[in-house]
Structures are given as C-alpha cells and as structure tokens.
Motif scaffolding. Structure first.
Motif, mmCIF file in Angstrom:
data_model
loop_
_atom_site.group_PDB
_atom_site.id
_atom_site.type_symbol
_atom_site.label_atom_id
_atom_site.label_comp_id
_atom_site.label_asym_id
_atom_site.label_seq_id
_atom_site.Cartn_x
_atom_site.Cartn_y
_atom_site.Cartn_z
ATOM 1 N N ARG A 107 -20.453 5.413 35.803
ATOM 2 C CA ARG A 107 -21.252 6.249 36.703
ATOM 3 C C ARG A 107 -20.888 7.726 36.553
ATOM 4 O O ARG A 107 -20.841 8.485 37.537
ATOM 5 N N ALA A 108 -20.657 8.145 35.312
ATOM 6 C CA ALA A 108 -20.214 9.517 35.049
ATOM 7 C C ALA A 108 -21.225 10.552 35.502
ATOM 8 O O ALA A 108 -20.853 11.685 35.820
ATOM 9 N N TYR A 109 -22.515 10.203 35.543
ATOM 10 C CA TYR A 109 -23.550 11.185 35.868
ATOM 11 C C TYR A 109 -24.027 11.081 37.310
ATOM 12 O O TYR A 109 -24.967 11.772 37.705
ATOM 13 N N ALA A 131 -25.473 10.787 40.915
ATOM 14 C CA ALA A 131 -26.830 10.666 41.449
ATOM 15 C C ALA A 131 -27.882 11.217 40.502
ATOM 16 O O ALA A 131 -29.079 11.014 40.737
ATOM 17 N N HIS A 132 -27.485 11.914 39.433
ATOM 18 C CA HIS A 132 -28.471 12.447 38.494
ATOM 19 C C HIS A 132 -29.113 11.346 37.662
ATOM 20 O O HIS A 132 -30.206 11.538 37.120
ATOM 21 N N ALA A 133 -28.431 10.203 37.517
ATOM 22 C CA ALA A 133 -28.976 9.093 36.729
ATOM 23 C C ALA A 133 -29.895 8.236 37.592
ATOM 24 O O ALA A 133 -29.585 7.952 38.755
ATOM 25 N N ARG A 134 -31.028 7.844 37.022
ATOM 26 C CA ARG A 134 -31.923 6.938 37.748
ATOM 27 C C ARG A 134 -31.240 5.597 37.972
ATOM 28 O O ARG A 134 -31.462 4.924 38.976
ATOM 29 N N SER A 135 -30.423 5.206 36.999
ATOM 30 C CA SER A 135 -29.650 3.975 37.117
ATOM 31 C C SER A 135 -28.472 4.065 36.167
ATOM 32 O O SER A 135 -28.535 4.769 35.153
ATOM 33 N N SER A 136 -27.389 3.384 36.496
ATOM 34 C CA SER A 136 -26.205 3.345 35.639
ATOM 35 C C SER A 136 -25.817 1.896 35.404
ATOM 36 O O SER A 136 -25.756 1.098 36.350
ATOM 37 N N HIS A 137 -25.549 1.561 34.153
ATOM 38 C CA HIS A 137 -25.187 0.194 33.788
ATOM 39 C C HIS A 137 -23.848 0.213 33.070
ATOM 40 O O HIS A 137 -23.713 0.836 32.013
ATOM 41 N N SER A 138 -22.860 -0.439 33.653
ATOM 42 C CA SER A 138 -21.550 -0.570 33.035
ATOM 43 C C SER A 138 -21.484 -1.932 32.362
ATOM 44 O O SER A 138 -21.344 -2.965 33.031
ATOM 45 N N LEU A 139 -21.618 -1.949 31.043
ATOM 46 C CA LEU A 139 -21.676 -3.210 30.316
ATOM 47 C C LEU A 139 -20.266 -3.729 30.040
ATOM 48 O O LEU A 139 -19.308 -2.950 29.962
ATOM 49 N N PRO A 140 -20.130 -5.026 29.839
ATOM 50 C CA PRO A 140 -18.816 -5.592 29.512
ATOM 51 C C PRO A 140 -18.492 -5.378 28.039
ATOM 52 O O PRO A 140 -19.335 -4.927 27.253
ATOM 53 N N LEU A 141 -17.268 -5.684 27.657
ATOM 54 C CA LEU A 141 -16.970 -5.787 26.238
ATOM 55 C C LEU A 141 -17.895 -6.827 25.620
ATOM 56 O O LEU A 141 -18.290 -7.793 26.279
ATOM 57 N N PRO A 142 -18.303 -6.650 24.383
ATOM 58 C CA PRO A 142 -19.175 -7.649 23.747
ATOM 59 C C PRO A 142 -18.594 -9.053 23.865
ATOM 60 O O PRO A 142 -17.407 -9.279 23.569
ATOM 61 N N ASP A 143 -19.444 -9.968 24.347
ATOM 62 C CA ASP A 143 -18.978 -11.340 24.549
ATOM 63 C C ASP A 143 -20.148 -12.302 24.400
ATOM 64 O O ASP A 143 -21.205 -11.940 23.869
ATOM 65 N N ALA A 144 -19.997 -13.490 24.905
ATOM 66 C CA ALA A 144 -21.007 -14.535 24.725
ATOM 67 C C ALA A 144 -22.256 -14.308 25.564
ATOM 68 O O ALA A 144 -23.240 -15.044 25.409
ATOM 69 N N SER A 145 -22.266 -13.290 26.428
ATOM 70 C CA SER A 145 -23.454 -13.032 27.258
ATOM 71 C C SER A 145 -24.490 -12.182 26.530
ATOM 72 O O SER A 145 -25.381 -11.619 27.155
ATOM 73 N N VAL A 187 -31.194 7.349 32.236
ATOM 74 C CA VAL A 187 -30.520 6.087 32.548
ATOM 75 C C VAL A 187 -29.243 6.042 31.717
ATOM 76 O O VAL A 187 -29.267 6.288 30.506
ATOM 77 N N HIS A 188 -28.141 5.733 32.354
ATOM 78 C CA HIS A 188 -26.841 5.740 31.684
ATOM 79 C C HIS A 188 -26.367 4.318 31.414
ATOM 80 O O HIS A 188 -26.373 3.469 32.311
ATOM 81 N N VAL A 189 -25.957 4.090 30.185
ATOM 82 C CA VAL A 189 -25.374 2.806 29.787
ATOM 83 C C VAL A 189 -23.986 3.097 29.233
ATOM 84 O O VAL A 189 -23.850 3.818 28.233
ATOM 85 N N ASN A 190 -22.952 2.566 29.867
ATOM 86 C CA ASN A 190 -21.582 2.748 29.366
ATOM 87 C C ASN A 190 -21.147 1.474 28.664
ATOM 88 O O ASN A 190 -21.161 0.387 29.247
ATOM 89 N N GLN A 191 -20.793 1.599 27.380
ATOM 90 C CA GLN A 191 -20.505 0.425 26.558
ATOM 91 C C GLN A 191 -19.095 0.502 25.973
ATOM 92 O O GLN A 191 -18.829 1.274 25.056
ATOM 93 N N PRO A 192 -18.153 -0.295 26.493
ATOM 94 C CA PRO A 192 -16.801 -0.313 25.919
ATOM 95 C C PRO A 192 -16.736 -1.192 24.672
ATOM 96 O O PRO A 192 -17.503 -2.152 24.520
ATOM 97 N N PHE A 193 -15.830 -0.843 23.786
ATOM 98 C CA PHE A 193 -15.555 -1.650 22.597
ATOM 99 C C PHE A 193 -14.049 -1.785 22.428
ATOM 100 O O PHE A 193 -13.288 -0.851 22.702
ATOM 101 N N ARG A 194 -13.647 -2.941 21.937
ATOM 102 C CA ARG A 194 -12.249 -3.174 21.584
ATOM 103 C C ARG A 194 -12.115 -3.057 20.063
ATOM 104 O O ARG A 194 -12.988 -3.484 19.317
ATOM 105 N N ASP A 195 -11.053 -2.436 19.607
ATOM 106 C CA ASP A 195 -10.809 -2.349 18.169
ATOM 107 C C ASP A 195 -10.691 -3.761 17.570
ATOM 108 O O ASP A 195 -10.255 -4.687 18.274
ATOM 109 N N PRO A 196 -11.060 -3.888 16.299
ATOM 110 C CA PRO A 196 -11.555 -2.904 15.336
ATOM 111 C C PRO A 196 -13.048 -2.643 15.540
ATOM 112 O O PRO A 196 -13.762 -3.460 16.121
#
Length: 642
Positions: free
Chosen positions: A164-166, A168-182, A205-214
């Motif tokens: 939610r870095a942005y 109230a300026h964002a219409r919506s914010s989505h914090s996604l999980p690390l890539p998984d079976a979903s 619209v903001h989408v925050n997407q974490p990644f684990r190395d590599p």
C-alpha cells in the motif's frame, strides 16, 4: 533510482517470442545470503511461470503497453514481458520519467499502461505520476517487485515496506504472495485489476509482487491463459422524472454551460450532444481549452473561447448574470470564469459528473447529477420540452468573444510573446493531432490565446495535480502512442529544467517542443509574490543551457528572438523528422506588459455597455465572428471605466 545496467532502449521494441532455451550451466553459482536455506532453483522457474501468467492475463484483458525500469528484483517480470509478443515494450532507466512517459501513453490509448520497477526507492520514484494518474483520472497499473518476506525489516538491501505504498492515491492495492500453487487465481485477478484502473473512476492500481531468489530461470515455461470475462460497464442515466424536472429548470431562462478542464474522452458523441443542447437553450458554452470543445466546433455552436479575458469586464458580468449554470467536466481552469461562477446570482448550479468524485470546489452546487454527460444532453434535447432563452443573451457572449479574438489576431500579433506563439502552434498542428501544454503560465496562455479552430485537435495537460513536473516525459509518451502524426507542445523554462532528464527518451519521435525562455517562473509576476523583497527566490531562473541539453539528447535546436525567427523555425521544425526544440527567448517584463494590455481590452467592453446598454456589444460588434474576422484596427482606443 534503483536501476542497474544500461539503458536497453527508449523506443518501443517488439517483444521476443517465448523460448524454452536454458541458460548456460557455466554461469557462476548463486550464493544464499538472504534466506540461508540454500538456493532452490525451482523458485526461479516458478517466479517466471507466475510472472508470465500474470502479464499474459493482463494482456488478455486489454493491456497493450508496458514501461519497464531495470533492476535485479524485477527480472522475472521483465523476462515475462519479453516473452509476450503482443506487448509494446519501452525500457526507461529513470523511474520518475518512466511514470510520466506511461501517463502519456495512457492518455492517448485510453487504456492502462503497465509500469514495472525493482524494489526499494524505485517504488517512490513513481509517486508523482501516481498522484497525477489519480487526480487526473488516467489509468495505470503499477507492478512493484519486492524482496521476500524474510528479507523485510532486517537491513536487507533494497527492502522497504512497499505494501500500500501509494495509499489513498491508488484505486486499489493488491499485495500478492510469493509465487506458489495458487497461480490459477491470477487470471481472474488480472481482469479485476484492469477494470479497477478504468471504472468507476480511472486511475492507478498497485500490485506489489515479492520474489524469492533465484530470479533468473534456467528454463522458461509458460502456461496458457484462459479467456478473460467480458466486462460491460453501465451507461449512467437519470430517471425520466429527473429529466423532466431538469428541463423545466433550464427552459426559457438565461444560463451558461461551462465545460471544464476534464476531457470527456470516453464519449465521442458528447461534443455534438452538448452543442445541440446549447442551441436549443440559446445558451453559450464557456469551454475550457482542455475540454477540447473549441477545436473543430461548428460555427453556430456558440462555443466561447475568450471568456478568460472578457469576464474580467465588470459591467459585462454585472449585466449578464445567469439564472442557472450547468457544469460538465469539472471546474474551469480560468480564475475569471471561476469568479464569475462563484459570484453569480444563479439559483441553480448543476454539476454533472458520472464518477464518484465530488466536483464542487466553489461550494456552489445545488445539484450533483451522476449521469453520462452525453446521455443527459441527448435526453434533454429529445424531451421536446426545452425552450430557448432570449437570443440576445447568447449573442452578447458571442459578440464579446469575437471582439477579443479579433484583437488577438491584429493589435497583439506584432512582437514575440506568448499570444502569437500559441496561435501559430495551434495553426501548425495537423488535423487530429495532440497538442500538449506544460502547466503554470503555459496552460493559462493556451486558455487565453488558443481561440477556436476548424481543425480537430486534442489539447492535453497534466491538470490532475497541476504541477510542472513530468511535462517532457508525458509529452514523449503521447508522441510514442501516436507515431503516425507530429506532436506539438509548449512549456516554460522551469518545467523544462525540472524534467530535462526525459529528453533522452525521444529517440526518433516526431515532436516539436517550444520552450518559453523568460528567465524563470514568469507566473510569479502576476501573483502577490512579485512585490516581496524575496521575489528572486520564487523566480529562480534555470541555469542550464536549453540548447545544449537538447542537442546532447539528439534534439534539433533553434533559438529565436522575434516573430520572423519563430515563423522560420516553426516551418523548419514541422517539416523535419525527429525531435525538434525551439527555444523562444522572451523578455519577461515586456511579456507581462503585453498580457496586462491585452486584458485591458475589457475596458472597451465596459465602455460600450456603459454607453449603449447591456446589449451594446451586439449592436457594436455583433458581426465579429471568432476565427474568421479580418484584422481589427490596431489603433482601437479603450475608454477606462472609472
């Protein structure tokens, strides 16, 4: 900026075809100094598969352009974009410039552009563009790559709280999980994200997407994307009893239709509908230049382009008080127009806005109407119950408009200042072109001097937050989205200095950019700051060389000091290929005198009304028609209305 590597390209590139090729096994082995669980190569493959499914789903929903800012953490997203041949990709090192470049793309395509960056401070660099996207109602989809959760809050590099870095300026914010079976849930989410950027009120619209190395896979495998759902947006219209009540309010009474600075681009039939409504009501249309109703309007439409000047005439405003005001497209930019609306004695002040924003800065609204503007206009004109106001009402506005227009084409077209520059830019723009304006005095000069034209033009500016930043980046994004035609623009020297880094994005795009070099913030000459001892702090003349900066980034450059030079440079630039920069060196003090002398033309209106009554302008100048009258007498004298 958190980017690494060199600038790959600043021009749209076709994406590479999907590949299953493996990277060489000879590359150095990665070290696990983040999770301390050991490197799991399968994470890299899942990162790519997840990212490709997300990007491909957004493309299936309707996205056509992506702007990427390189950095290590966003590698899975970058590779996913390159794996989709339908995407038009632009790589920009500077995230701040990239944000405004993406805004320009979205303004023309009227679709959300994807913005991608790495983790850390890069996320904050998007913030100015996010604010403009939100307040200017321009669709954007921001995907910010992030470090894995275990890297947060323990001094890991480029790991900050991005959720939610942005705000109230964002219409919506989505914090996604690390890539998984979903992963299969991403397709529906992408359709939702796409819609949220467009409806019910366009924006970011903001989408925050974490990644684990590599982050770089050995094998790139994609899965098929299902067909997205068909989304049908409603056309908001009033009940018949509300239409009847509004028709009764407007019929036979003196009123003005004010079309503000928010372009109704999603309803191409709106101009014709509002022109017909004005005709049936015999009401003038006071059109902000950024409503885009001035350009290509029929001669009989009653569109008023010079209200910013003639509404300064106290006798005119006192004798031409509306009984109702009908406002489309938000507030007008002009202060005299806003003052006229605020101080009017109108009993009915109707604001029409189909979005959820509260568009009443003057606190005058008696009705907030949630309706499609085009649908409302057509419902009123088709009701058969509208009656016109006395014809002299609209004709008085048209006479004043024509009077001021004629003066601007004659007495005020003899030296180099903003009025003749605006007129020549508008005249030079090809039919159907986009004309972009910087903020501050530039937009006000377009309001005062652009007039009406037979040519169809689309005039744009960053009027959400009204800032001078990002002007060049937005301009180049606009040009990149409409390569088939030349894009023209006028900005001030401070706006140029503020966004000079974006010049390098132009490549071979056909752009004509006029920079008004008047030694700093000329707008402060018209504000109370002009009278304080610290005035130079506000003026702040830029210290860079405009020509040298342009040439360093591949722009052709002309420096001009008079109208003959302007005419020659503009002809050459319009005929040239690639980006062209015209530096118009203006005497700021002389320009201020010209502006004030031009505005003093209202003394002629005041004197005419004093001598000949409220309809005196019709009798005296009724034959003057905007954009078609021969030059007026340069020596016309104005009686001061003391």
């Amino acid at each position: 900026m958190s980017a690494t590597g060199s600038l790959d390209s600043v021009i749209e590139q076709p994406a590479a075809a999907p590949t299953a090729a493996s990277t060489p096994d000879s590359r150095p082995a990665e070290k696990d100094n983040t999770t301390f669980r050991g490197i799991v190569q399968g994470d890299a493959e899942l990162n790519f598969e997840w990212s490709a499914f997300l990007i491909d789903s957004l493309v299936a929903a309707g996205v056509t352009h992506v702007v990427m800012c390189p950095g290590a953490q966003m590698a899975p997203l970058a590779l996913a974009c390159r794996a989709n041949p339908a995407l038009k990709i632009t790589v920009v090192i500077d995230e701040r410039a990239a944000g405004f470049f993406a805004l320009g793309l979205s303004r023309v395509t009227r679709r959300p552009t994807i913005l991608i960056c790495t983790s850390g401070s890069a996320v904050g660099e998007f913030f100015p563009a996010v604010m403009e996207s939100s307040t200017g109602m321009i669709p954007l989809i921001l995907i910010t790559a992030d470090r894995a959760p275990e890297n947060q809050d323990r001094c890991s590099a480029q790991a900050i709280d991005q959720i939610r870095a942005y705000g109230a300026h964002a219409r919506s914010s989505h914090s996604l999980p690390l890539p998984d079976a979903s992963i299969d849930t991403l397709s529906a989410l992408a359709s939702r994200i796409y819609e949220q950027s467009l409806w019910p009120m366009p924006g970011p619209v903001h989408v925050n997407q974490p990644f684990r190395d590599p982050l770089v896979p050995k094998n790139r495998v994609k899965r098929a994307v299902p067909k997205p759902p068909t989304i049908t947006e409603p056309v908001i219209q009033l009940r018949q009893e509300d239409i009847d009540r509004m028709a009764e309010t407007l019929s036979g009474r003196r009123g003005v239709i004010v079309c503000g600075a928010t372009e109704n681009a999603e309803e191409p039939g709106f101009p014709a509908a509002v022109y017909e409504l004005a005709r049936q009501l015999a009401a003038p249309i006071i059109a902000d230049p950024f409503s885009n109703l001035r350009f290509g309007a029929p001669a009989e439409s009653g569109v008023i382009a010079r209200a910013d000047t003639f509404l300064r005439a106290a006798r005119f405003t006192a004798t031409h008080q509306p009984e109702w005001i009908l406002n489309f497209g938000g507030p007008a930019m002009s202060k005299p127009v806003l003052t006229y609306m605020q101080e009017s004695t109108a009993s009915d002040y109707i604001v029409v806005d189909p979005t959820t924003r509260w568009s009443d800065p003057l606190l005058r609204a008696t009705h907030i109407v949630r309706s499609s503007p085009e649908t409302l206009c057509r419902a009123l004109t088709e009701s058969g119950s509208l009656k016109p106001a006395p014809d002299v009402w609209r004709q008085s506005f048209i006479a004043c408009d024509g009077f001021i227009d004629t003066l601007s084409r004659s007495a005020f077209d003899t030296s180099l200042w903003e009025a003749p520059i605006v007129r020549r830019l508008i005249k030079a723009a090809p039919d159907g072109a986009v004309v972009f304006s910087g903020n501050s005095m530039s937009v006000r000069d377009f309001d005062s001097f652009s007039g009406n034209t037979d040519t169809r033009l689309r005039l744009l500016a960053n009027r959400g937050t009204n800032g001078i930043d990002g002007s060049i980046g937005t301009l180049i994004g606009i040009a990149a989205a409409q390569r088939h035609t030349k894009t023209v623009c006028m900005i001030g020297d401070m706006a140029f200095s503020h966004d000079v880094g974006s010049l390098q994005l132009a490549g071979d795009l056909d752009i004509v950019l006029v920079v008004l070099n008047n030694g700093g913030g000329g707008i402060f000459e018209y504000l109370p700051t002009a009278n304080v001892p610290e005035y130079q702090d506000f003026l702040s003349p830029p210290t860079l060389s405009i020509g040298a900066a342009g040439k360093a980034c591949g722009w052709q450059h002309w420096e001009i000091h008079d109208l003959d030079g302007l005419n020659a440079a503009l002809d050459a630039a319009m005929a040239a290929k690639g980006p062209c920069l015209i530096e118009a060196v203006i005497d700021r003090k002389a320009s201020v005198r010209q502006h004030k002398l031009f505005w003093s033309a209202v003394n002629g209106i005041n004197a005419t009304i004093r001598l000949r009554g409220p309809e005196g302008m019709i009798a005296t100048f009724g034959q003057v028609q905007p954009a078609s009258q021969d030059a007026a007498d340069d020596s016309l004298n104005f009686d001061r209305d003391d």
